[in-house]
Design an enzyme around this catalytic site. Structure first.
Site, mmCIF file in Angstrom:
data_model
loop_
_atom_site.group_PDB
_atom_site.id
_atom_site.type_symbol
_atom_site.label_atom_id
_atom_site.label_comp_id
_atom_site.label_asym_id
_atom_site.label_seq_id
_atom_site.Cartn_x
_atom_site.Cartn_y
_atom_site.Cartn_z
ATOM 1 N N CYS A 115 -0.612 4.051 2.098
ATOM 2 C CA CYS A 115 -0.447 3.864 3.543
ATOM 3 C C CYS A 115 0.982 4.156 4.000
ATOM 4 O O CYS A 115 1.191 4.770 5.043
ATOM 5 C CB CYS A 115 -0.797 2.430 3.939
ATOM 6 S SG CYS A 115 -2.363 1.802 3.313
ATOM 7 N N ASP A 116 1.953 3.683 3.226
ATOM 8 C CA ASP A 116 3.329 3.651 3.706
ATOM 9 C C ASP A 116 4.310 4.525 2.930
ATOM 10 O O ASP A 116 5.484 4.628 3.307
ATOM 11 C CB ASP A 116 3.845 2.199 3.677
ATOM 12 C CG ASP A 116 2.993 1.269 4.527
ATOM 13 O OD1 ASP A 116 2.501 1.734 5.577
ATOM 14 O OD2 ASP A 116 2.812 0.099 4.141
ATOM 15 N N CYS A 151 0.832 -1.208 0.000
ATOM 16 C CA CYS A 151 0.000 0.000 0.000
ATOM 17 C C CYS A 151 0.868 1.259 0.000
ATOM 18 O O CYS A 151 1.355 1.680 1.054
ATOM 19 C CB CYS A 151 -0.936 0.003 1.207
ATOM 20 S SG CYS A 151 -1.963 1.480 1.333
#
Length: 292
Positions: A132-133, A129
């Site tokens: 997300c990261d 992701c």
């Protein structure tokens, strides 16, 4: 007792819940993670009718707001088993629920490379992701693995954050949409490594520092995987549902080989996996259920 239990709160599941609720059915939505499913890891959506541009999490929130506005009951519980008798039973880690009909919209999860120690570095250098990261790798060099639209989209997103992106694909040609490939060619800090693949991780002091490819090594701080998906159907192991490579087989109405059990979205076997047909499949299944 419910009229319909929907397993999954992604686009397909919520779409089905909206149509079922409007048809007067008593509906329960079940999911173990954040509403929106795969939407929550998509940075940007540009191909949905009527919406020029929206992030996946924003669309997920819009869908969840509709669930709350319509008063659709939902529970954040992981489904572990189902019993598909005349009255269907859905078991979670905490409870058991019964209904006349079930709509399975449990989606799918990213596939891993299967490298030695890969599991050890998930969340610690390896991610599925970028949204997300990606921020953890600001100013660093990363690799994106894959050749489809998801891989190219994530490489484009990461190129705005990191110093450099290596986009590694085992074939010569990408499977991504042409508009994405055109954008890719304009980005200077993305290096394409084609006809190649990762053979092992290079680590030091429990940190991912590089990748060994078939014919070269590269230094990176993070690796993002977009090499395909595995359907979330483990909880169906005690059923006689017809599957193909783990994907559920449905007819033109969205019904499975077991009466009263429907499926929709990315968990089904089909040619095209897009948000627009996931939404329509959920709606179609709910409409057909409401006619019974």
């Amino acid at each position: 007792m419910y009229d319909l239990i929907i397993i999954g709160m992604g686009v397909s599941g919520i779409s089905g819940a909206i149509y079922a609720k409007r048809a007067g059915l008593k509906v329960l939505l079940l999911d173990h993670s954040a509403p929106g499913g795969t939407l929550n890891i998509i940075p940007e959506i540009e191909n949905y009718p009527g919406i020029d541009n929206i992030s996946g999490p924003d669309l997920a929130m819009n869908l969840f707001n509709t669930v709350n506005k319509l008063g659709i009951e939902y529970k954040l519980e992981e489904v572990t088993d189902v019993i598909l008798d005349n009255i269907k039973t859905v078991k979670t880690k905490d409870n058991a629920y019964q209904s006349k009909y079930i709509l399975i919209a449990s989606g799918r999860k990213p596939k891993m490379l299967g490298l030695k120690d890969e599991d050890k570095y998930i969340g610690n250098g390896i991610s599925t992701c970028a949204l997300c990261d990606g921020a953890f790798f600001k100013g660093k060099e990363v690799a994106v693995i894959g050749g489809g639209s998801s891989a190219v989209s994530e490489a484009l997103y990461l190129s705005k954050i990191v110093k450099k992106v290596y986009l590694i694909h085992r074939r010569e040609e990408f499977r991504a949409e042409n508009t994405l490939i055109d954008k890719l060619k304009q980005i200077k800090n993305i290096e394409l490594i084609l006809n190649n693949e990762v053979t092992s991780l290079i680590t030091d002091n429990n940190q991912l520092i590089g990748l060994k490819l078939k014919d070269r090594d590269i230094n990176i701080s993070g690796m993002f995987l977009y090499i395909g998906f595995i359907p979330n159907t483990d909880f169906l192991h005690n059923t006689a549902l017809k599957l193909e490579n783990g994907y559920i087989i449905v007819d033109s109405n969205g019904e499975t080989n077991i009466e009263g059990v429907y499926a929709a979205g990315d968990v089904t076997k089909k040619e095209i996996y897009q948000i627009i047909n996931a939404a329509s499949e959920g709606a179609l299944a709910a409409i057909n259920i409401s006619k019974n």
